[in-house]
Design a protein around this motif. Structure first.
Motif, PDB file in Angstrom:
ATOM      1  N   GLY A   1      37.080  33.338  51.320  1.00  0.00           N
ATOM      2  CA  GLY A   1      36.885  34.880  52.066  1.00  0.00           C
ATOM      3  C   GLY A   1      35.690  36.090  51.556  1.00  0.00           C
ATOM      4  N   VAL A   2      36.197  36.799  50.417  1.00  0.00           N
ATOM      5  CA  VAL A   2      35.948  36.955  49.429  1.00  0.00           C
ATOM      6  C   VAL A   2      34.086  38.336  49.233  1.00  0.00           C
ATOM      7  CG1 VAL A   2      36.363  39.340  48.094  1.00  0.00           C
ATOM      8  CG2 VAL A   2      37.940  38.587  48.488  1.00  0.00           C
ATOM      9  N   TYR A   3      33.502  38.475  50.945  1.00  0.00           N
ATOM     10  CA  TYR A   3      32.390  38.136  50.856  1.00  0.00           C
ATOM     11  C   TYR A   3      31.514  36.388  50.813  1.00  0.00           C
ATOM     12  CZ  TYR A   3      32.676  42.909  48.527  1.00  0.00           C
ATOM     13  OH  TYR A   3      32.706  44.053  48.872  1.00  0.00           O
ATOM     14  N   GLY A   4      32.486  35.914  51.522  1.00  0.00           N
ATOM     15  CA  GLY A   4      32.372  34.872  51.401  1.00  0.00           C
ATOM     16  C   GLY A   4      31.857  33.502  52.082  1.00  0.00           C
TER      17      GLY A   4
ATOM     18  N   ASP B   1      36.965  33.704  45.661  1.00  0.00           N
ATOM     19  CA  ASP B   1      36.966  33.149  47.120  1.00  0.00           C
ATOM     20  C   ASP B   1      37.017  32.457  48.246  1.00  0.00           C
ATOM     21  OD1 ASP B   1      40.268  33.736  48.510  1.00  0.00           O
ATOM     22  OD2 ASP B   1      39.363  35.062  49.437  1.00  0.00           O
TER      23      ASP B   1
ATOM     24  N   LEU C   1      37.862  39.497  55.300  1.00  0.00           N
ATOM     25  CA  LEU C   1      37.268  40.345  53.810  1.00  0.00           C
ATOM     26  C   LEU C   1      35.862  39.778  53.610  1.00  0.00           C
ATOM     27  CD1 LEU C   1      40.847  39.626  51.902  1.00  0.00           C
ATOM     28  CD2 LEU C   1      40.025  41.444  52.988  1.00  0.00           C
ATOM     29  N   THR C   2      35.093  39.663  54.221  1.00  0.00           N
ATOM     30  CA  THR C   2      34.075  39.219  53.962  1.00  0.00           C
ATOM     31  C   THR C   2      33.438  40.963  54.211  1.00  0.00           C
ATOM     32  OG1 THR C   2      34.201  37.488  56.319  1.00  0.00           O
ATOM     33  CG2 THR C   2      32.319  37.676  55.019  1.00  0.00           C
TER      34      THR C   2
ATOM     35  N   ALA D   1      33.430  31.637  54.409  1.00  0.00           N
ATOM     36  CA  ALA D   1      34.694  31.750  55.497  1.00  0.00           C
ATOM     37  C   ALA D   1      33.948  32.472  56.831  1.00  0.00           C
ATOM     38  CB  ALA D   1      35.440  32.343  55.124  1.00  0.00           C
ATOM     39  N   GLY D   2      33.335  33.555  56.909  1.00  0.00           N
ATOM     40  CA  GLY D   2      32.579  34.762  57.834  1.00  0.00           C
ATOM     41  C   GLY D   2      31.742  34.181  58.646  1.00  0.00           C
TER      42      GLY D   2
ATOM     43  N   ALA E   1      38.760  35.296  58.400  1.00  0.00           N
ATOM     44  CA  ALA E   1      37.504  35.871  57.398  1.00  0.00           C
ATOM     45  C   ALA E   1      37.640  36.881  57.472  1.00  0.00           C
ATOM     46  CB  ALA E   1      36.352  35.037  57.193  1.00  0.00           C
TER      47      ALA E   1
ATOM     48  N   THR F   1      39.652  35.262  43.576  1.00  0.00           N
ATOM     49  CA  THR F   1      37.766  36.247  43.395  1.00  0.00           C
ATOM     50  C   THR F   1      37.805  36.784  42.433  1.00  0.00           C
ATOM     51  OG1 THR F   1      36.919  38.308  44.875  1.00  0.00           O
ATOM     52  CG2 THR F   1      39.798  38.028  44.272  1.00  0.00           C
TER      53      THR F   1
ATOM     54  N   PRO G   1      41.674  29.238  49.482  1.00  0.00           N
ATOM     55  CA  PRO G   1      41.702  30.117  48.918  1.00  0.00           C
ATOM     56  C   PRO G   1      40.996  30.220  47.214  1.00  0.00           C
ATOM     57  CG  PRO G   1      43.684  30.800  49.625  1.00  0.00           C
ATOM     58  CD  PRO G   1      43.469  29.525  50.432  1.00  0.00           C
TER      59      PRO G   1
END
Lengths: 252, 252
Positions: free
Chosen positions: B82-85, B80, A129-130, B87-88, A127, B116, B113
């Motif tokens: 990962g993008v501010y999502g 997505d 791109l968080t 997953a982190g 992850a 986004t 994914p």
């Protein structure tokens, strides 16, 4: 009617139903050979027009002409249709045709997004791109290297996670190294970084390693690179960029 | 097993078959209420666990506990994964659990994914992302505003196309204005810019306007903003950032 379609990473189960339906509605499918190859098994009954790399403008012109002749045309990109994709040159070519009074009726254009490599590669690496990120192509076919280097240096200074598209090709063997050096002007060599080859396609491989070692990797145009920011760390073998949540008991 | 899934913009035909199959394989689906709502019609037969905003860590903990109890769990994000999502924070929470010897067996985690907002919004506005771009969230819940502003200023200096997530909320009415001012330190007020509300979902609206006017728009957390770079122009009513192709007869 022209559909400009992002096919996603390449696996058929990562093409959206919206993209598949537009392909189904098309009479002709135009695109770079490697993407057309992905479509042969399901869309072999359509007229498929593969073209070579670096023929982007010619490909758009051909798509426009086929559409003006009355066909529904799909113009396909790998990943997303917009991110370094065919949507840009296609709209430019259509603008030229309109300026030349090439046709009476405006063609209808629909742009259909797909999963871009930044997202498909990030999912493989963890992850990363968080938090805020920058996407930079290392191809200098159309962009002066000085500008690429400037963007990398400023992106590093801004502490963006950095995602590199087109990190290398036969004629640009040392570009990844130069890019890493630009980023390291403002980022520690121990920063978790990674690359994915063929993200979301057959033959997917990846590697996670410190930024200082990334520069010596031998990559190619099928790879996507992600360089962490100052907060990115390794958790359970994956790259994670914390957003800042308080995760009790965590080592953050 | 935990699937961390990006649902894409919201239309069911923009969720990938891979995401839909993972949802089908799950016993429980956990996520922010608005995303769970999208799934009720097709996945109402699953155990659905909606949660409130700002409960991200709690949501991840709950997903982990359900998985440790033997369930296949889907944790969903809009756009997505990962993008501010999710997953982190999910990987962070799992790391905590592992550090605490909370469980004997490692949970299997698969990140899937999705499209986004940068890509779904770009497709609505035209082709603004055909060149290098930076993605910045204006939410300062977890990031100091000073860092956000620094990133915007440097991204402007680097001539990145800039995509803003979370451009405004009830408590941050003036953030978009401050962000535009930071970008205008290095970018002309006439730069084509645009916003899309509910990109790729019911109720989609958008507007294209010069950067100097963007700052006074009243946006909300359902909007995505894209600010062009120095080359971005209006073609046929759409934003286009030329990659640099020679398009004969064009005004480039």
């Amino acid at each position: 009617m022209i559909f400009i379609i992002g096919l996603g990473p390449g696996r058929e189960d990562e093409m959206t139903p919206r993209a598949l339906e537009a392909l189904e509605r098309s009479d002709v499918i135009v695109g770079y050979k490697a993407y057309i190859d992905l479509l042969v098994s399901s869309f072999g009954h359509k007229k498929l027009i593969p073209s070579a790399m670096k023929q982007e403008v010619e490909r758009c012109r051909q798509a426009a002409e086929l559409a003006l002749a009355g066909n529904n045309v799909a113009l396909v990109s790998g990943g997303d249709a917009g991110v370094y994709g065919m949507a840009g040159p296609m709209l430019e070519v259509l603008d030229t045709l309109e300026a030349q009074d090439y046709h009476d009726k405006k063609l209808e254009v629909e742009i259909i997004p797909g999963i871009t490599s930044a997202c498909s590669a990030a999912a493989v690496l963890g992850a990363p791109l968080t938090h805020d990120f920058a996407v930079v192509s290392l191809s200098d076919l159309l962009t002066p290297w000085k500008l690429i280097e400037k963007r990398l240096t400023l992106a590093a200074e801004a502490d963006f996670v950095i995602c590199l598209y087109n990190p290398a090709s036969r004629n640009r063997k040392d570009y990844l190294k130069k890019a890493c050096e630009a980023v390291m002007t403002a980022r520690n060599g121990s920063t978790p970084s990674g690359w994915v080859r063929n993200a979301g396609r057959n033959g997917q491989t990846h590697k996670i390693l410190p930024l200082s070692e990334l520069k010596d990797e031998e990559l190619d145009m099928f790879c996507t690179v992600i360089i962490g920011n100052s907060g990115t760390r390794m958790l359970g073998g994956r790259m994670v960029t914390p957003r800042g949540y308080k995760v009790q008991g965590s080592t953050q």
